[in-house]
Design a protein around this motif. Sequence first.
Motif, PDB file in Angstrom:
ATOM      1  N   GLU A   1       0.827  -1.203   0.000  1.00 59.86           N
ATOM      2  CA  GLU A   1       0.000   0.000   0.000  1.00 59.86           C
ATOM      3  C   GLU A   1       0.866   1.259   0.000  1.00 59.86           C
ATOM      4  O   GLU A   1       0.597   2.208  -0.731  1.00 59.86           O
TER       5      GLU A   1
ATOM      6  N   ARG B   1      -8.109   0.130  -5.582  1.00 59.57           N
ATOM      7  CA  ARG B   1      -7.337  -0.796  -6.413  1.00 59.57           C
ATOM      8  C   ARG B   1      -7.725  -0.707  -7.889  1.00 59.57           C
ATOM      9  O   ARG B   1      -6.858  -0.782  -8.759  1.00 59.57           O
TER      10      ARG B   1
ATOM     11  N   SER C   1      -5.128   0.355 -10.686  1.00 62.49           N
ATOM     12  CA  SER C   1      -4.893  -0.548 -11.824  1.00 62.49           C
ATOM     13  C   SER C   1      -5.074   0.186 -13.144  1.00 62.49           C
ATOM     14  O   SER C   1      -4.295  -0.009 -14.079  1.00 62.49           O
TER      15      SER C   1
ATOM     16  N   LEU D   1       0.412  -2.961  -6.215  1.00 63.21           N
ATOM     17  CA  LEU D   1      -0.887  -3.637  -6.273  1.00 63.21           C
ATOM     18  C   LEU D   1      -0.762  -5.105  -5.877  1.00 63.21           C
ATOM     19  O   LEU D   1      -1.574  -5.639  -5.111  1.00 63.21           O
ATOM     20  N   ARG D   2       0.257  -5.762  -6.385  1.00 65.24           N
ATOM     21  CA  ARG D   2       0.428  -7.180  -6.103  1.00 65.24           C
ATOM     22  C   ARG D   2       0.729  -7.399  -4.623  1.00 65.24           C
ATOM     23  O   ARG D   2       0.198  -8.314  -3.992  1.00 65.24           O
TER      24      ARG D   2
ATOM     25  N   SER E   1      -0.134  -5.528  -2.122  1.00 64.77           N
ATOM     26  CA  SER E   1      -1.184  -5.068  -1.212  1.00 64.77           C
ATOM     27  C   SER E   1      -2.433  -5.936  -1.251  1.00 64.77           C
ATOM     28  O   SER E   1      -3.445  -5.571  -0.687  1.00 64.77           O
ATOM     29  N   ARG E   2      -2.352  -7.065  -1.872  1.00 61.13           N
ATOM     30  CA  ARG E   2      -3.523  -7.969  -1.940  1.00 61.13           C
ATOM     31  C   ARG E   2      -3.937  -8.443  -0.584  1.00 61.13           C
ATOM     32  O   ARG E   2      -3.285  -8.730   0.300  1.00 61.13           O
TER      33      ARG E   2
END
Length: 140
Positions: A18, A82, A86, A136-137, A139-140
């Motif tokens: 994040e 998100r 993206s 993004l990856r 912060s899943r």
Amino acid sequence: MTTATTPSRLSALFASGENLLRLSLRLDAVVTTANGLAYLALAQPLERLLGLDATVGLAIGAFLTAYGIGVALVGRPARTNRAAASAVAIGNTAWVVASLAALVTGALGLTTVGAVWAVMQSATVGGFAALQFLGLRRSR
């Protein structure tokens, strides 16, 4: 003591998806908006230097300024949306592809300086996209 805390701050920054995402969006926003404003303010000199038609430069400047403001809005909240992040990362990737395609095809009639600028700008935007996808990856 400062040198001991600096690596821990950097590792903390990159460990949190994040934080990385938000930082990459905010940096992207600043660089993109500044770049857009420069295209708007310097369209004529850039035409001579880069070989970029001033009208095209103004259009790019307007787009980049608006896009940069949009990216700033995406990167502003404490919890990043998100889907919006993206979209920014995908938009940045599309910018890189379009810039390199325009360079390879000669569509913009850039000078050598303009071609170098296009490659440098593509690398910068590609770096932002990579950091955003990584954030993004993580912060899943």
